[in-house]
Design a protein around this motif. Sequence first.
Motif: not given
Ligand SMILES: Nc1nc2c(ncn2[C@@H]2O[C@H](COP(=O)(O)OP(=O)(O)OP(=O)(O)O)[C@@H](O)[C@H]2O)c(=O)[nH]1
Lengths: 307, 130
Positions: A61-63, A98, A101, A197
């Motif tokens: 989500k954050s990414s 969050d 990212r 990916d």
């Molecule tokens: N391979 C891959 N990894 C990803 C991608 N997007 C995010 N990640 C990885 O997934 C992990 C979680 O990413 P976040 O963006 O923190 O996910 P989130 O949903 O915000 O996580 P929470 O806020 O903790 O629920 C990190 O290690 C990122 O680098 C993607 O498109 N591909």
Amino acid sequence: MGTIEDLINGLKAGSQWHLARAINIIEKDGPESELLLSRIYGEVEKFSPLIGITGFGGAGKSSLVGVVAEYLLDRGKKVGVLAVDPTSPRSGGSILGDRIRLQHLFPNENLFFRSYANKGAFGGLSPVLMESVRLLEFAGFDYIFLETVGIGQSEVDISSFADVVVLVLSPGLGDEIQFLKGGIMELADVFVMNKMDMPNANISLAALEAYARLLDEPPPIIPTSALLKENVVGVVEAIERVYTHKAESGVLDKVRQSRREVLYVSWVEKMLKEVIAEQYRPDEVPYRAAADLVKKIRRCLREAESH
Amino acid sequence: MSLKVIVAKPGLDGHDRQAKIIARTLKDHGYDVVYTGIRQTPSQIAQTALQESADVVILNCLSGAHMELFPETARRVRELGLAPLIIGTGVIPDDDAEELVKMGIDIVFGPGTSPLRVIEAIKTWEQSRI
Ligand SMILES: Nc1nc2c(ncn2[C@@H]2O[C@H](COP(=O)(O)OP(=O)(O)OP(=O)(O)O)[C@@H](O)[C@H]2O)c(=O)[nH]1
Ligand SMILES: [Mg+2]
């Protein structure tokens, strides 16, 4: 420190210092907060698209917000991001993770990011969060993103609050059972299958597509990789399309109306709580005392109206 | 409301174990912690402190560049009109620590300091603030 007027002027000029200060004031909830809120809700409302981002923990989500924000910033937009993380029930503390990212996008005059600890109120959407949205609108942000804590009942709230709800999924996490559970699948406007990916991501994507076909109004499904910045434009366009459609069909007005209503109720609750607690005496039967008190309040209201 | 603490890693070293331990210990003691991640510039940290209304900024640097990066970060934070408690941690010799305090870092902790001492320092500051 300055007056509320200085604060309002700073906000209108888009100053990040004033914005952060204003949020801090409403978080502290002192007398200044009341003044500020009555000022910012006293003026004609100016709305910015409010995009709710939800999904399982770690789905990206954050990414995703990061790459979408970058895309919009590159096009000269002002972007605000509010991110909520859970509070530890044991210590009351939290790690607000969050921001990390998006940190590479700073320093940046057009990006404002604020982390919130979900102190249990409103399933993640505390009044402070809703008031912060208003502050960002006031400060002229073109887009506001709201990332909320993982999947759970609380996310249902986000659909009555955000203009567009984006559900972020990732391969593996979303097996069929999880798809079928949880009202959020029916409430999301856009599905994003992130991490395309990853090996076998196509299988998960196909499963999601099969699931979506069963819905009355299947939302668009956007495959992305936030990591490789792939198909960011697809996400932006899907959000824009939903937003435009909702604006034209009048749905947006309803969402905003419900936002006001939720806020109104939460304010009344907060303001009344003290009064109510004062009224209770330990020797009373709690249920009867509550019913009596409500009766009394209704009587007072009737009397006030008839005068 | 819990105090909001930023844990930031200025400089180029990529070792974030210590910073993460500090962050986690703070969380376990009821603080809201924003961790910025590694390789932060002073201006990134300053803008983070501003946007998050940080009460406390903890800097952690293991690369040896603390003499440049800590004062520079403190200067930028205060330039923005902010007044958080600024704490420096990492591999910092005693002589440097003394110097850093003169250069605007409120408290400096050298190698091997328990995160609990950081928390004590924050509590003492909190009490003196009121
Ligand atoms: N391979 C891959 N990894 C990803 C991608 N997007 C995010 N990640 C990885 O997934 C992990 C979680 O990413 P976040 O963006 O923190 O996910 P989130 O949903 O915000 O996580 P929470 O806020 O903790 O629920 C990190 O290690 C990122 O680098 C993607 O498109 N591909
Ligand atoms: Mg996140």
